[in-house]
Design an enzyme around this catalytic site. Structure first.
Site, mmCIF file in Angstrom:
data_model
loop_
_atom_site.group_PDB
_atom_site.id
_atom_site.type_symbol
_atom_site.label_atom_id
_atom_site.label_comp_id
_atom_site.label_asym_id
_atom_site.label_seq_id
_atom_site.Cartn_x
_atom_site.Cartn_y
_atom_site.Cartn_z
ATOM 1 N N THR A 158 29.289 -116.257 -9.087
ATOM 2 C CA THR A 158 30.429 -115.452 -9.532
ATOM 3 C C THR A 158 31.692 -116.305 -9.512
ATOM 4 O O THR A 158 31.936 -117.021 -8.537
ATOM 5 C CB THR A 158 30.612 -114.234 -8.604
ATOM 6 N N GLY A 340 27.956 -86.158 -24.097
ATOM 7 C CA GLY A 340 28.028 -87.234 -25.099
ATOM 8 C C GLY A 340 29.228 -88.137 -24.890
ATOM 9 O O GLY A 340 29.152 -89.358 -25.070
ATOM 10 N N GLU A 363 25.094 -110.053 -3.486
ATOM 11 C CA GLU A 363 25.377 -110.176 -2.044
ATOM 12 C C GLU A 363 24.313 -109.465 -1.197
ATOM 13 O O GLU A 363 24.599 -108.908 -0.141
ATOM 14 C CB GLU A 363 26.801 -109.742 -1.724
ATOM 15 N N GLU A 367 17.234 -103.633 -0.961
ATOM 16 C CA GLU A 367 16.028 -103.866 -0.145
ATOM 17 C C GLU A 367 16.351 -104.833 1.001
ATOM 18 O O GLU A 367 15.900 -104.639 2.137
ATOM 19 C CB GLU A 367 14.902 -104.432 -1.024
HETATM 20 N N1 CAA Z 1 25.083 -114.169 10.859
HETATM 21 C C1 CAA Z 1 24.799 -115.322 11.515
HETATM 22 N N2 CAA Z 1 23.534 -115.838 11.584
HETATM 23 C C2 CAA Z 1 22.556 -115.159 10.965
HETATM 24 C C3 CAA Z 1 22.785 -113.949 10.275
HETATM 25 C C4 CAA Z 1 24.112 -113.456 10.240
HETATM 26 N N3 CAA Z 1 24.403 -112.310 9.592
HETATM 27 N N4 CAA Z 1 21.622 -113.502 9.750
HETATM 28 C C5 CAA Z 1 20.670 -114.390 10.127
HETATM 29 N N5 CAA Z 1 21.242 -115.387 10.857
HETATM 30 C C6 CAA Z 1 20.561 -116.526 11.502
HETATM 31 C C7 CAA Z 1 19.429 -116.006 12.402
HETATM 32 O O1 CAA Z 1 19.903 -115.694 13.689
HETATM 33 C C8 CAA Z 1 18.474 -117.180 12.394
HETATM 34 O O2 CAA Z 1 18.929 -118.118 13.338
HETATM 35 P P1 CAA Z 1 17.917 -119.100 14.146
HETATM 36 O O3 CAA Z 1 17.391 -120.057 13.141
HETATM 37 O O4 CAA Z 1 18.764 -119.745 15.178
HETATM 38 O O5 CAA Z 1 16.838 -118.223 14.734
HETATM 39 C C9 CAA Z 1 18.648 -117.762 11.012
HETATM 40 O O6 CAA Z 1 19.904 -117.298 10.513
HETATM 41 C C10 CAA Z 1 17.561 -117.348 10.050
HETATM 42 O O7 CAA Z 1 17.566 -115.930 9.997
HETATM 43 P P2 CAA Z 1 16.313 -115.084 9.503
HETATM 44 O O8 CAA Z 1 15.087 -115.535 10.261
HETATM 45 O O9 CAA Z 1 16.670 -113.646 9.587
HETATM 46 O O10 CAA Z 1 16.168 -115.595 7.996
HETATM 47 P P3 CAA Z 1 15.274 -115.066 6.798
HETATM 48 O O11 CAA Z 1 14.829 -116.224 6.011
HETATM 49 O O12 CAA Z 1 14.262 -114.085 7.285
HETATM 50 O O13 CAA Z 1 16.380 -114.333 5.846
HETATM 51 C C11 CAA Z 1 17.695 -112.539 4.992
HETATM 52 C C12 CAA Z 1 17.135 -113.285 6.227
HETATM 53 C C13 CAA Z 1 18.484 -111.388 5.603
HETATM 54 C C14 CAA Z 1 16.601 -111.996 4.119
HETATM 55 C C15 CAA Z 1 18.631 -113.497 4.220
HETATM 56 O O14 CAA Z 1 17.889 -114.501 3.561
HETATM 57 C C16 CAA Z 1 19.484 -112.768 3.198
HETATM 58 O O15 CAA Z 1 20.528 -112.204 3.528
HETATM 59 N N6 CAA Z 1 19.074 -112.810 1.905
HETATM 60 C C17 CAA Z 1 19.924 -112.306 0.818
HETATM 61 C C18 CAA Z 1 20.837 -113.389 0.344
HETATM 62 C C19 CAA Z 1 21.979 -112.855 -0.471
HETATM 63 O O16 CAA Z 1 22.636 -111.897 -0.105
HETATM 64 N N7 CAA Z 1 22.262 -113.535 -1.572
HETATM 65 C C20 CAA Z 1 23.381 -113.234 -2.401
HETATM 66 C C21 CAA Z 1 24.175 -114.482 -2.614
HETATM 67 S S1 CAA Z 1 25.825 -114.345 -3.189
HETATM 68 C C22 CAA Z 1 25.763 -113.565 -4.675
HETATM 69 O O17 CAA Z 1 25.251 -112.512 -4.747
HETATM 70 C C23 CAA Z 1 26.421 -114.132 -5.876
HETATM 71 C C24 CAA Z 1 27.866 -114.081 -5.868
HETATM 72 O O18 CAA Z 1 28.509 -115.045 -6.288
HETATM 73 C C25 CAA Z 1 28.612 -112.865 -5.424
#
Ligand code: CAA
Length: 382
Positions: A158, A340, A363, A367
């Site tokens: 974005t 409409g 963001e 899900e």
């Molecule tokens: N704050 C700080 N640390 C965090 C955190 C948070 N909110 N969430 C997770 N972490 C840390 C965890 O504590 C973990 O730390 P350790 O390695 O020390 O254990 C590490 O990050 C990994 O966390 P997870 O095991 O939970 O990671 P995961 O691979 O299972 O993923 C997820 C978690 C919630 C699915 C994450 O991948 C996610 O949020 N996915 C969606 C991404 C997203 O929102 N993308 C949009 C991008 S921006 C956009 O939309 C475009 C734009 O320009 C607007």
């Protein structure tokens, strides 16, 4: 929860409302139709302090709290969600991220111009193969002396087509998966950086989105934000803040759909009565009003927790999940109530419907928000 607004909060809400109605309302549908980035109004928003609301004044911001940000976001998005998207990415994903994780030199060089609205900031995490699974990024940053050389491709950025500076997430040690990622400050005027075509989108069409290409882009180590290995956590923490902004944007779209529907229900006649006299319409308005009020409480609650310095990951996810689904619901009801005319481009209702849809995707999809809420809930009870 105390939602009695302070004078400062009322002032920024009123300023954003007045600006949106005077300056954005007359141009919103044209910019949407052309898919054109609204440079002039975004510049004016910067001058009014709306592009770095929570950033202290010494770094170019307005020095206000998160509820001020939410109130202003709602007012801007009520009139045009595209302006809301640009504002949200600039405020939360760039400015707040750099304020929280950047060092003094980075703040002076990048935060001051972006928070003051002189330059535009963006955030780049997603890649073609890694959207929800953000830890699976492939863009590589290879350490080379006192700099890094970056190669890779980012998508769905974005404000990517217009950004001056971007906070970029890349792999420095792929064998460590998410623990091998780092964040870098990218200057889009430097060689090795290129932008792809602007994405043609269903909604928020005046906000510009594109792919980014890094081809031996060299960045000095001093431009790394945080330490090597911190990238994923920084990205997640910034998204927590961003989700409050998107929730407020969704709330604004829902409120706009609702207000238009109430007005129409009082004016439009059918079968010899105003359509607002019919229970079918009344029940839609009642459901819209109730869900919008519930969404507002969730959004304000997340904002207050952030201001108080409490952990708000779960609250931001709840606010974004619920408010985005309410925005789609309210826009759908608004089309139904307008019949409409709701489907016609003569009114902004069909734009609310198109714009609402992205709030359930970017963001973090609905899900992913449910996943975060469940994980945080299970952690709390453990
Ligand atoms: N704050 C700080 N640390 C965090 C955190 C948070 N909110 N969430 C997770 N972490 C840390 C965890 O504590 C973990 O730390 P350790 O390695 O020390 O254990 C590490 O990050 C990994 O966390 P997870 O095991 O939970 O990671 P995961 O691979 O299972 O993923 C997820 C978690 C919630 C699915 C994450 O991948 C996610 O949020 N996915 C969606 C991404 C997203 O929102 N993308 C949009 C991008 S921006 C956009 O939309 C475009 C734009 O320009 C607007």
């Amino acid at each position: 929860m105390d939602f009695e607004l302070t004078e400062e909060q009322k002032q920024i809400r009123d300023l954003a409302r007045e600006f949106a109605q005077k300056e954005i309302a007359p141009i919103a549908s044209e910019y949407d139709a052309r898919g054109e980035f609204p440079r002039a109004t975004i510049k004016k928003m910067g001058e009014l302090g709306l592009m770095g609301i929570e950033i202290p004044t010494e770094y170019g911001g307005a020095g206000l709290d998160t509820l001020c940000y939410v109130l202003a976001m709602e007012e801007i998005s009520k009139v045009d969600a595209s302006h809301g998207t640009i504002m949200s990415v600039n405020n939360s994903l760039f400015c707040y991220g750099l304020y929280k994780f950047g060092d003094q030199a980075q703040k002076e060089k990048y935060l001051v111009p972006v928070a003051s609205g002189a330059k535009i900031g963006a955030y780049s995490l997603t890649e073609p193969q890694s959207g929800s699974d953000a830890g699976n990024m492939q863009t590589l940053a290879v350490a080379a002396g006192d700099s890094y050389v970056i190669n890779g491709r980012k998508s769905w950025v974005t404000s990517g087509p217009v950004a001056d500076f971007i906070i970029l997430f890349a792999m420095v040690r792929p064998e460590l998966k998410h623990k091998g990622t780092s964040a870098f400050m990218i200057d889009t005027a430097q060689p090795g950086f290129a932008r792809g075509k602007v994405e043609p989108k269903l909604g928020i069409r005046a906000s510009a989105t594109c792919e980014l290409f890094f081809d031996d882009y060299r960045v000095a180590a001093r431009e790394r934000v945080g330490q090597d290995g911190d990238g994923f956590k920084i990205a997640m923490s910034i998204l927590d803040a961003g989700r409050i902004g998107i929730a407020a944007q969704a709330l604004g779209i829902a409120q706009a759909a609702f207000e238009a529907s109430v007005k129409y229900a009082k004016e439009r006649e059918a079968f010899g009565s105003k359509i607002g006299d019919f229970q079918a319409i009344q029940w839609m308005l009642a459901d819209m009003a109730t869900r919008i009020e519930a969404a507002r409480l969730l959004v304000y609650n997340a904002a207050l927790k952030k201001t108080r310095g409490e952990k708000y990951t779960r609250d931001a996810a709840m606010a974004k999940l619920y408010a985005s689904e309410v925005a789609s619901f309210a826009a759908d009801c608004a089309i139904q109530i307008h019949g409409g005319m709701g489907y016609s481009k003569e009114l902004p209702i069909e734009r609310y419907y198109r714009d609402a849809r992205i709030t359930r995707i970017y963001e973090g999809t609905s899900e992913i928000q449910r996943t975060i809420i469940a994980r945080e809930t299970l952690k709390q009870r453990a």
